[in-house]
Design an enzyme around this catalytic site. Structure first.
Site, PDB file in Angstrom:
ATOM      1  CG  ASN A 167       0.879 -33.339 -37.714  1.00 26.89           C
ATOM      2  OD1 ASN A 167       0.522 -32.208 -37.397  1.00 26.89           O
ATOM      3  ND2 ASN A 167       1.846 -33.987 -37.097  1.00 26.89           N
ATOM      4  CB  ILE A 219      16.028 -38.044 -47.443  1.00 29.06           C
ATOM      5  CG1 ILE A 219      16.298 -37.758 -45.964  1.00 29.06           C
ATOM      6  CG2 ILE A 219      16.746 -37.034 -48.337  1.00 29.06           C
ATOM      7  CD1 ILE A 219      17.728 -37.890 -45.550  1.00 29.06           C
ATOM      8  CG  LEU A 220      10.848 -36.574 -50.623  1.00 29.29           C
ATOM      9  CD1 LEU A 220       9.859 -35.451 -50.360  1.00 29.29           C
ATOM     10  CD2 LEU A 220      10.202 -37.686 -51.453  1.00 29.29           C
ATOM     11  CG  HIS A 230      11.335 -30.542 -38.070  1.00 24.82           C
ATOM     12  ND1 HIS A 230      11.763 -31.840 -38.291  1.00 24.82           N
ATOM     13  CD2 HIS A 230      12.159 -30.022 -37.135  1.00 24.82           C
ATOM     14  CE1 HIS A 230      12.816 -32.074 -37.516  1.00 24.82           C
ATOM     15  NE2 HIS A 230      13.073 -30.986 -36.804  1.00 24.82           N
ATOM     16  CG  ASP A 279      13.995 -31.400 -41.005  1.00 24.75           C
ATOM     17  OD1 ASP A 279      12.910 -31.702 -41.540  1.00 24.75           O
ATOM     18  OD2 ASP A 279      14.613 -32.165 -40.255  1.00 24.75           O
ATOM     19  CD  GLU A 306      -2.099 -31.320 -26.251  1.00 29.01           C
ATOM     20  OE1 GLU A 306      -2.311 -30.158 -25.842  1.00 29.01           O
ATOM     21  OE2 GLU A 306      -2.017 -32.307 -25.497  1.00 29.01           O
ATOM     22  CD  GLU A 310       4.182 -31.820 -34.672  1.00 23.88           C
ATOM     23  OE1 GLU A 310       3.993 -32.400 -35.744  1.00 23.88           O
ATOM     24  OE2 GLU A 310       4.911 -32.298 -33.778  1.00 23.88           O
TER      25      GLU A 310
HETATM   26  C1  GAR Z   1       5.178 -35.326 -36.069  1.00 26.46           C
HETATM   27  O1  GAR Z   1       5.623 -34.923 -34.806  1.00 26.46           O
HETATM   28  C2  GAR Z   1       5.937 -34.602 -37.153  1.00 26.46           C
HETATM   29  O2  GAR Z   1       6.246 -33.273 -36.839  1.00 26.46           O
HETATM   30  C3  GAR Z   1       7.204 -35.428 -37.230  1.00 26.46           C
HETATM   31  O3  GAR Z   1       6.764 -36.746 -37.122  1.00 26.46           O
HETATM   32  C4  GAR Z   1       5.568 -36.784 -36.341  1.00 26.46           C
HETATM   33  C5  GAR Z   1       4.507 -37.511 -37.127  1.00 26.46           C
HETATM   34  O4  GAR Z   1       3.354 -37.731 -36.349  1.00 26.46           O
HETATM   35  N1  GAR Z   1       7.906 -35.190 -38.457  1.00 26.46           N
HETATM   36  C6  GAR Z   1       9.228 -35.131 -38.548  1.00 26.46           C
HETATM   37  O5  GAR Z   1       9.966 -35.313 -37.616  1.00 26.46           O
HETATM   38  C7  GAR Z   1       9.749 -34.829 -39.947  1.00 26.46           C
HETATM   39  N2  GAR Z   1      11.092 -34.360 -39.901  1.00 26.46           N
HETATM   40  P1  GAR Z   1       1.964 -38.076 -37.048  1.00 26.46           P
HETATM   41  O6  GAR Z   1       2.211 -39.262 -37.980  1.00 26.46           O
HETATM   42  O7  GAR Z   1       1.075 -38.445 -35.897  1.00 26.46           O
HETATM   43  O8  GAR Z   1       1.495 -36.871 -37.789  1.00 26.46           O
END
Ligand code: GAR
Length: 214
Positions: free
Chosen positions: A13, A91-92, A108, A144, A171, A173
């Site tokens: 991402n 978690i922040l 998410h 979330d 994809e 995302e």
């Molecule tokens: C992604 O699918 C993102 O949505 C998820 O972790 C992955 C990170 O992938 N995030 C969460 O689950 C947060 N609650 P990436 O490092 O390749 O972007």
């Protein structure tokens, strides 16, 4: 707008956000990428794009608050105005979240409020849903949760495993996060009474922006 990206792992991402910021006329640029895990693959993604990186290892801090204070210090020192969580798996603290209220986004891999937390794709399969997706939202202290900027729907197909489904959602995302970020940096998406309002074609409409499957 100067953007700080928080990561914990792979950084796909992050790569999508880097590519978006390189588009001509994009009104944001990534000033700093911070990982809480040394050796996260996303750090190399940032370095390859010439973006400054920092590792702030949560294991070196005795409390959540002291870790978050260091995060805040690094972000403000870099002049960051907007924080994007991109696969940031910590978690922040409430204090940190409040300091960045309406200036911090998260992605998410589900259609929130469904399937908060971990093991999202397996839980979606176990629940038998036919459509899942991903969500970009402003961050609030509850995990979330927060005003939703944009969501994309993704079909669950017969024979899907958590792995094949996560790939299809990923994809989506990579398209959704840049789209949502563009709305926020252009100040076309903003929080009003805990809902996101979006300026679209000269009118202000209720959010979230919804991207249908396909
Ligand atoms: C992604 O699918 C993102 O949505 C998820 O972790 C992955 C990170 O992938 N995030 C969460 O689950 C947060 N609650 P990436 O490092 O390749 O972007």
């Amino acid at each position: 707008m100067r953007i700080g990206v928080l990561i914990s792992g792979r950084g796909s991402n992050l790569k999508a956000l880097i590519d978006a910021c390189e588009e001509p006329g994009f009104r944001g640029r990534i000033a700093l990428v911070i990982s809480n895990r040394p050796g996260a693959a996303g750090l190399a993604v940032a370095e390859a794009a010439g973006i400054p990186t920092a590792v702030i290892d949560h294991k070196e801090f005795s409390t959540r608050e002291t870790f978050d204070a260091e995060l805040h210090r690094a972000l403000t020192k870099a002049g960051v105005e907007l924080v994007c969580n991109a696969g940031f798996m910590r978690i922040l603290s409430d204090g940190f979240v409040e300091k960045w209220r309406d200036r911090q986004l998260n992605i998410h891999p589900s259609l929130l409020p469904a399937f908060k937390g971990l093991h999202v794709h397996q839980r979606a399969l176990d629940a038998g849903v036919k459509i899942t997706g991903c969500t970009v939202h402003f961050v609030r202290p509850e995990m979330d949760e927060g005003p939703i900027v944009a969501q994309a729907a993704v079909p669950v197909l017969p024979g899907d495993t958590a792995e094949t489904l996560s790939q299809r959602v990923l994809e989506a995302e990579h398209k959704l996060y840049p789209l949502a970020l563009k709305l926020v940096v252009e100040e076309r998406a903003r929080v009003v009474d805990e809902n996101v309002r979006i300026d679209y074609d000269g009118a202000t409409v209720g959010g979230p922006l919804f991207v249908p499957a396909g």
